[in-house]
Scaffold this motif. Structure first.
Motif, mmCIF file in Angstrom:
data_model
loop_
_atom_site.group_PDB
_atom_site.id
_atom_site.type_symbol
_atom_site.label_atom_id
_atom_site.label_comp_id
_atom_site.label_asym_id
_atom_site.label_seq_id
_atom_site.Cartn_x
_atom_site.Cartn_y
_atom_site.Cartn_z
ATOM 1 N N ARG A 187 0.837 -1.209 0.000
ATOM 2 C CA ARG A 187 0.000 0.000 0.000
ATOM 3 C C ARG A 187 0.873 1.261 0.000
ATOM 4 O O ARG A 187 0.591 2.225 -0.705
ATOM 5 N N ALA A 188 1.935 1.244 0.804
ATOM 6 C CA ALA A 188 2.826 2.401 0.864
ATOM 7 C C ALA A 188 3.504 2.648 -0.483
ATOM 8 O O ALA A 188 3.670 3.797 -0.906
ATOM 9 N N LEU A 189 3.910 1.582 -1.165
ATOM 10 C CA LEU A 189 4.541 1.729 -2.477
ATOM 11 C C LEU A 189 3.576 2.338 -3.490
ATOM 12 O O LEU A 189 3.966 3.157 -4.336
ATOM 13 N N LEU A 190 2.312 1.954 -3.422
ATOM 14 C CA LEU A 190 1.315 2.518 -4.337
ATOM 15 C C LEU A 190 0.952 3.948 -3.948
ATOM 16 O O LEU A 190 0.644 4.770 -4.812
ATOM 17 N N ARG A 191 0.981 4.244 -2.655
ATOM 18 C CA ARG A 191 0.734 5.622 -2.222
ATOM 19 C C ARG A 191 1.789 6.563 -2.790
ATOM 20 O O ARG A 191 1.505 7.719 -3.079
ATOM 21 N N TYR A 192 3.003 6.062 -2.951
ATOM 22 C CA TYR A 192 4.045 6.875 -3.582
ATOM 23 C C TYR A 192 3.626 7.279 -4.991
ATOM 24 O O TYR A 192 3.764 8.443 -5.380
ATOM 25 N N ARG A 193 3.098 6.348 -5.774
ATOM 26 C CA ARG A 193 2.662 6.664 -7.138
ATOM 27 C C ARG A 193 1.499 7.665 -7.120
ATOM 28 O O ARG A 193 1.434 8.560 -7.967
ATOM 29 N N CYS A 194 0.606 7.509 -6.161
ATOM 30 C CA CYS A 194 -0.494 8.472 -6.047
ATOM 31 C C CYS A 194 0.048 9.861 -5.738
ATOM 32 O O CYS A 194 -0.464 10.877 -6.244
ATOM 33 N N GLY A 195 1.082 9.919 -4.929
ATOM 34 C CA GLY A 195 1.631 11.202 -4.510
ATOM 35 C C GLY A 195 2.336 11.976 -5.602
ATOM 36 O O GLY A 195 2.500 13.202 -5.495
ATOM 37 N N ILE A 196 2.782 11.295 -6.665
ATOM 38 C CA ILE A 196 3.475 11.999 -7.750
ATOM 39 C C ILE A 196 2.596 12.109 -8.998
ATOM 40 O O ILE A 196 3.095 12.351 -10.096
ATOM 41 N N LEU A 197 1.272 11.960 -8.813
ATOM 42 C CA LEU A 197 0.364 12.007 -9.966
ATOM 43 C C LEU A 197 0.432 13.352 -10.691
ATOM 44 O O LEU A 197 0.404 13.387 -11.928
ATOM 45 N N ASP A 198 0.511 14.460 -9.964
ATOM 46 C CA ASP A 198 0.566 15.767 -10.622
ATOM 47 C C ASP A 198 1.795 15.890 -11.524
ATOM 48 O O ASP A 198 1.724 16.494 -12.604
ATOM 49 N N LYS A 199 2.904 15.298 -11.108
ATOM 50 C CA LYS A 199 4.105 15.346 -11.947
ATOM 51 C C LYS A 199 3.945 14.435 -13.163
ATOM 52 O O LYS A 199 4.504 14.715 -14.227
ATOM 53 N N ALA A 200 3.169 13.357 -13.015
ATOM 54 C CA ALA A 200 2.866 12.504 -14.159
ATOM 55 C C ALA A 200 1.959 13.242 -15.140
ATOM 56 O O ALA A 200 2.085 13.082 -16.362
ATOM 57 N N ARG A 201 1.056 14.066 -14.626
ATOM 58 C CA ARG A 201 0.227 14.892 -15.507
ATOM 59 C C ARG A 201 1.096 15.887 -16.270
ATOM 60 O O ARG A 201 0.914 16.109 -17.476
ATOM 61 N N ALA A 202 2.041 16.494 -15.571
ATOM 62 C CA ALA A 202 2.941 17.449 -16.222
ATOM 63 C C ALA A 202 3.776 16.758 -17.289
ATOM 64 O O ALA A 202 4.047 17.332 -18.349
ATOM 65 N N ARG A 203 4.177 15.530 -17.017
ATOM 66 C CA ARG A 203 4.961 14.766 -17.996
ATOM 67 C C ARG A 203 4.126 14.478 -19.244
ATOM 68 O O ARG A 203 4.624 14.580 -20.374
ATOM 69 N N ALA A 204 2.859 14.150 -19.060
ATOM 70 C CA ALA A 204 1.987 13.903 -20.206
ATOM 71 C C ALA A 204 1.845 15.176 -21.045
ATOM 72 O O ALA A 204 1.917 15.120 -22.281
ATOM 73 N N ALA A 205 1.664 16.308 -20.392
ATOM 74 C CA ALA A 205 1.537 17.573 -21.123
ATOM 75 C C ALA A 205 2.821 17.883 -21.887
ATOM 76 O O ALA A 205 2.790 18.373 -23.027
ATOM 77 N N GLU A 206 3.963 17.567 -21.271
ATOM 78 C CA GLU A 206 5.251 17.791 -21.934
ATOM 79 C C GLU A 206 5.361 16.949 -23.195
ATOM 80 O O GLU A 206 5.996 17.370 -24.189
ATOM 81 N N MET A 207 4.732 15.760 -23.181
ATOM 82 C CA MET A 207 4.759 14.872 -24.330
ATOM 83 C C MET A 207 3.543 15.084 -25.240
ATOM 84 O O MET A 207 3.261 14.273 -26.118
ATOM 85 N N SER A 208 2.826 16.182 -25.014
ATOM 86 C CA SER A 208 1.640 16.544 -25.819
ATOM 87 C C SER A 208 0.565 15.468 -25.742
ATOM 88 O O SER A 208 -0.069 15.114 -26.734
ATOM 89 N N GLN A 209 0.361 14.936 -24.538
ATOM 90 C CA GLN A 209 -0.655 13.915 -24.298
ATOM 91 C C GLN A 209 -1.610 14.398 -23.217
ATOM 92 O O GLN A 209 -1.261 15.225 -22.374
ATOM 93 N N ARG A 210 -2.790 13.829 -23.214
ATOM 94 C CA ARG A 210 -3.744 14.070 -22.153
ATOM 95 C C ARG A 210 -3.527 13.065 -21.018
ATOM 96 O O ARG A 210 -2.873 12.055 -21.185
ATOM 97 N N GLY A 211 -4.133 13.366 -19.881
ATOM 98 C CA GLY A 211 -4.042 12.438 -18.753
ATOM 99 C C GLY A 211 -2.708 12.529 -18.042
ATOM 100 O O GLY A 211 -2.157 13.611 -17.862
ATOM 101 N N ALA A 212 -2.197 11.389 -17.647
ATOM 102 C CA ALA A 212 -0.946 11.322 -16.886
ATOM 103 C C ALA A 212 -0.013 10.303 -17.512
ATOM 104 O O ALA A 212 -0.448 9.252 -17.980
ATOM 105 N N LEU A 213 1.267 10.622 -17.523
ATOM 106 C CA LEU A 213 2.290 9.716 -18.038
ATOM 107 C C LEU A 213 3.381 9.593 -16.986
ATOM 108 O O LEU A 213 4.136 10.534 -16.737
#
Length: 291
Positions: A187-213
């Motif tokens: 659960r803690a390992l998955l909470r880490y991924r939840c915690g960096i979701l905004d940066k995954a969204r920024a990464r998707a935008a950087e790659m001209s994609q919607r959502g999160a990458l």
């Protein structure tokens, strides 16, 4: 940044250049002789440019034993104000002293007994293979983050390969082990991924994609690969993370993870997959006039 030393005590505080993360490393020592009346000990410490130096002078009769016990504490600005790090480290060492070496050993033994009772894999007839399996299980246990801010590096704590970065290896290869034997760590390992979701969204935008990458390799949430062709092609990690969330919920029945960011991760990674499908291949949605 800061160094101090006195008697058996010493502490160093340092800060990283880019992220400004501060860490205090403190040490204190107990020096004891078997025959105090016939033995003598003296300690002194000094702060230098390179750190803290402890000097021990001791004399004892032949056959006598002198024991040196070192207590260490690490505190970071992730958990405490920077100005309080040395104080917190001193308190942690005081707590360790109050329990003593034997008390700390018993605490460690109890923790490992809980781990092995749920996670051990026993193999008959091949001692070397049994040892190898147990070594790897222990390596996973000691390498995994437990507070939701860290994950599990591709090489664990066994070396400097990949600079400690987190890859898809965590969710695909390591997380199933924790899901079925140590669900709190999973659960803690998955909470880490939840915690960096905004940066995954920024990464998707950087790659001209919607959502999160999610990044192929990372620590803080940003893509850390120095090899651009690979770092920009590893979209599969989105599926790895979403699948791991599903595996955890199915195995544990813990749906609270979904409410604490897990569902949002699944939805946002799904938005990226939908965005990847060419428009010409998408099924047209009937308009109101044609229904």
């Amino acid at each position: 940044m800061h160094r101090e030393a006195s008697g058996t005590w010493g502490a160093v505080v340092q800060r990283t250049r880019t992220t400004r993360l501060a860490i205090a490393v403190a040490a204190d020592h107990d020096l004891r002789a078997d025959e105090p009346g016939r033995s003598s000990t003296r300690t002194s410490s000094v702060a230098t440019e390179d750190g803290i130096a402890l000097t021990v002078d001791a004399s004892a009769p032949r056959g006598a034993r002198i024991a040196l016990t070192k207590y260490l504490a690490y505190c970071t600005s992730l958990d405490h104000p920077e100005e309080a790090l040395v104080t917190r480290a001193r308190e942690a060492i005081g707590d360790a002293r109050s329990r003593g070496f034997d008390g700390l050993v018993e605490e460690q033994r109890a923790e490992l007994e809980r781990f092995w009772s749920a996670s051990d894999v026993q193999i008959d007839g091949d001692g070397a293979l049994q040892q190898g399996v147990r070594f790897n299980l222990f390596s996973l246990f000691q390498s995994a983050g437990r507070e939701g801010r860290t994950s599990l590096a591709a090489k664990g704590l066994t070396g400097e390969g990949y600079e400690g970065h987190y890859f898809w290896d965590t969710e695909v290869f390591a997380l199933p082990f924790f899901v079925y034997t140590q669900p709190a760590i999973a659960r803690a390992l998955l909470r880490y991924r939840c915690g960096i979701l905004d940066k995954a969204r920024a990464r998707a935008a950087e790659m001209s994609q919607r959502g999160a990458l999610y990044p192929w390799r990372t620590i803080g949430g940003e893509e850390a690969s120095a090899y651009f062709p690979a770092g920009t092609a590893q979209y599969h990690i989105n599926a790895d993370i979403a699948q791991a969330i599903g595996k955890y919920v199915a195995a544990t029945g813990d749906r609270t993870l979904l409410l604490e960011g897990g569902a949002e991760v699944v939805f946002e990674t799904a938005r990226l997959w939908a965005d990847l499908v060419p428009t010409s291949r998408r099924r047209a949605t009937p308009s109101a006039s044609t229904r």
